[in-house]
Design a protein around this motif. Structure first.
Motif, PDB file in Angstrom:
ATOM      1  N   GLY A  24       0.793  -1.221   0.000  1.00 52.44           N
ATOM      2  CA  GLY A  24       0.000   0.000   0.000  1.00 52.44           C
ATOM      3  C   GLY A  24       0.827   1.273   0.000  1.00 52.44           C
ATOM      4  O   GLY A  24       0.345   2.323  -0.407  1.00 52.44           O
ATOM      5  N   GLY A  84      -4.084  11.277  -2.493  1.00 46.80           N
ATOM      6  CA  GLY A  84      -5.067  10.676  -1.604  1.00 46.80           C
ATOM      7  C   GLY A  84      -5.094  11.400  -0.272  1.00 46.80           C
ATOM      8  O   GLY A  84      -5.238  12.620  -0.225  1.00 46.80           O
ATOM      9  N   ALA A 138       0.112   4.569   2.751  1.00 45.39           N
ATOM     10  CA  ALA A 138      -0.943   4.243   1.793  1.00 45.39           C
ATOM     11  C   ALA A 138      -1.855   5.453   1.622  1.00 45.39           C
ATOM     12  O   ALA A 138      -2.311   6.025   2.617  1.00 45.39           O
ATOM     13  CB  ALA A 138      -1.730   3.032   2.267  1.00 45.39           C
ATOM     14  N   TYR A 198      -8.560   7.419  -5.603  1.00 47.09           N
ATOM     15  CA  TYR A 198      -8.222   8.550  -4.748  1.00 47.09           C
ATOM     16  C   TYR A 198      -7.724   9.708  -5.617  1.00 47.09           C
ATOM     17  O   TYR A 198      -7.253   9.517  -6.734  1.00 47.09           O
ATOM     18  CB  TYR A 198      -7.184   8.169  -3.686  1.00 47.09           C
ATOM     19  CG  TYR A 198      -5.880   7.647  -4.223  1.00 47.09           C
ATOM     20  CD1 TYR A 198      -4.812   8.499  -4.476  1.00 47.09           C
ATOM     21  CD2 TYR A 198      -5.707   6.283  -4.480  1.00 47.09           C
ATOM     22  CE1 TYR A 198      -3.614   8.016  -4.973  1.00 47.09           C
ATOM     23  CE2 TYR A 198      -4.509   5.803  -4.976  1.00 47.09           C
ATOM     24  CZ  TYR A 198      -3.469   6.673  -5.221  1.00 47.09           C
ATOM     25  OH  TYR A 198      -2.288   6.194  -5.711  1.00 47.09           O
ATOM     26  N   HIS A 248      -6.112   2.667  -5.986  1.00 48.10           N
ATOM     27  CA  HIS A 248      -5.269   2.105  -4.933  1.00 48.10           C
ATOM     28  C   HIS A 248      -5.497   0.601  -4.827  1.00 48.10           C
ATOM     29  O   HIS A 248      -6.630   0.140  -4.775  1.00 48.10           O
ATOM     30  CB  HIS A 248      -5.592   2.762  -3.591  1.00 48.10           C
ATOM     31  CG  HIS A 248      -4.790   2.222  -2.454  1.00 48.10           C
ATOM     32  ND1 HIS A 248      -3.413   2.298  -2.425  1.00 48.10           N
ATOM     33  CD2 HIS A 248      -5.162   1.592  -1.327  1.00 48.10           C
ATOM     34  CE1 HIS A 248      -2.982   1.744  -1.306  1.00 48.10           C
ATOM     35  NE2 HIS A 248      -4.008   1.306  -0.635  1.00 48.10           N
TER      36      HIS A 248
END
Length: 114
Positions: free
Chosen positions: A14, A31, A47, A55, A79
């Protein structure tokens, strides 16, 4: 050529490892994470999202000696919490703004160390 150590003790699933290979400062939102990189630097981001979801990504660059940031992109990325991501920001002589290239590293049989 850039050799990247993406082993589990350096980069967890991630997470994103960014390499700014330009003479420009790079910044923005990835994100849930803020990105701020000096020229010719690297950074690891947590992440940017939870789960398998889209995102927002908004990136800009600043030319040395200038205060104003110029846009690179405003988009959405997907993601994958199972993958680690290697991201390169590179210069291109044919255009003034940097390019961003992202590579996922997913290994189905990969087991992270606790």
């Amino acid at each position: 050529m850039q050799v990247v150590d993406a082993s589990s003790d350096r980069l967890r699933s991630g997470q994103m490892r960014w390499f700014n290979l330009t003479p420009n400062a790079i910044g923005g939102i990835v994100g849930s994470e803020k990105l701020s990189m000096a020229s010719n630097s690297q950074v690891t981001l947590k992440a940017p999202a939870d789960g398998n979801t889209d995102y927002d990504v908004r990136l800009a660059y600043r030319i040395a000696g200038e205060e104003k940031y110029r846009p690179i992109c405003e988009t959405k990325w997907r993601h994958d919490p199972r993958s680690r991501f290697i991201v390169f920001v590179i210069g291109d002589r044919a255009q003034s703004s940097p390019r961003v290239m992202s590579f996922p590293d997913y290994r189905a049989d990969f087991k992270e160390k606790p």
